[in-house]
Write a protein that holds these residues in place. Structure first.
Motif, PDB file in Angstrom:
ATOM      1  N   GLY A  16       4.596   1.405  -0.659  1.00  0.00           N
ATOM      2  CA  GLY A  16       4.958   0.590   0.289  1.00  0.00           C
ATOM      3  C   GLY A  16       3.658  -0.095   0.877  1.00  0.00           C
ATOM      4  N   TYR A  17       3.004   0.844   1.680  1.00  0.00           N
ATOM      5  CA  TYR A  17       1.670   0.689   2.063  1.00  0.00           C
ATOM      6  C   TYR A  17       0.694  -0.065   1.311  1.00  0.00           C
ATOM      7  N   ARG A  18       0.937   0.204   0.137  1.00  0.00           N
ATOM      8  CA  ARG A  18       0.172  -0.634  -0.856  1.00  0.00           C
ATOM      9  C   ARG A  18       0.468  -1.855  -1.063  1.00  0.00           C
ATOM     10  N   LEU A  19       1.575  -1.997  -1.183  1.00  0.00           N
ATOM     11  CA  LEU A  19       2.395  -3.527  -1.397  1.00  0.00           C
ATOM     12  C   LEU A  19       2.171  -4.454  -0.169  1.00  0.00           C
ATOM     13  N   ARG A  20       2.413  -3.920   0.993  1.00  0.00           N
ATOM     14  CA  ARG A  20       2.467  -4.630   2.045  1.00  0.00           C
ATOM     15  C   ARG A  20       0.838  -4.689   2.864  1.00  0.00           C
ATOM     16  N   GLY A  21       0.135  -3.808   2.430  1.00  0.00           N
ATOM     17  CA  GLY A  21      -1.068  -3.654   3.195  1.00  0.00           C
ATOM     18  C   GLY A  21      -0.829  -2.705   4.368  1.00  0.00           C
ATOM     19  N   THR A  81       6.689   5.816   0.246  1.00  0.00           N
ATOM     20  CA  THR A  81       6.064   5.104   1.420  1.00  0.00           C
ATOM     21  C   THR A  81       4.664   4.749   1.471  1.00  0.00           C
TER      22      THR A  81
END
Length: 86
Positions: free
Chosen positions: A42-47, A39
């Motif tokens: 995912g925050y790193r990838l999507r901002g 998770t």
């Protein structure tokens, strides 16, 4: 008191967090936030997640404890219908 005005010690007290006083790896950061490491990835990838550090030409990812705690407190709401602030 605005969360940006809170000291690191006040943030730690608010969340009952015992600080390590060093940068955290992604696994440790995910544990602090109560999310799965994927998770957090995912925050790193999507901002939209907490600020992180990634030294050039490495796969190393580190988080400052204060950044994680500020990110948590910034999501405070009084109602499920209240929008999160930016």
């Amino acid at each position: 008191m605005d969360h940006n005005d809170m000291t690191f010690d006040q943030l730690c007290e608010l969340f009952g967090y015992e600080p390590k006083r060093r940068p955290l790896d992604a696994r440790e950061a995910a544990a602090l936030l109560g999310v799965h490491p994927s998770t957090l990835e995912g925050y790193r990838l999507r901002g939209g997640g907490p600020r992180f550090f990634n030294p050039p030409r490495t796969r190393v990812v580190r988080y400052a404890e204060r950044d994680l705690l500020v990110w948590l407190v910034a999501s405070a709401r009084t109602s499920t219908s209240q929008a999160l602030s930016a």
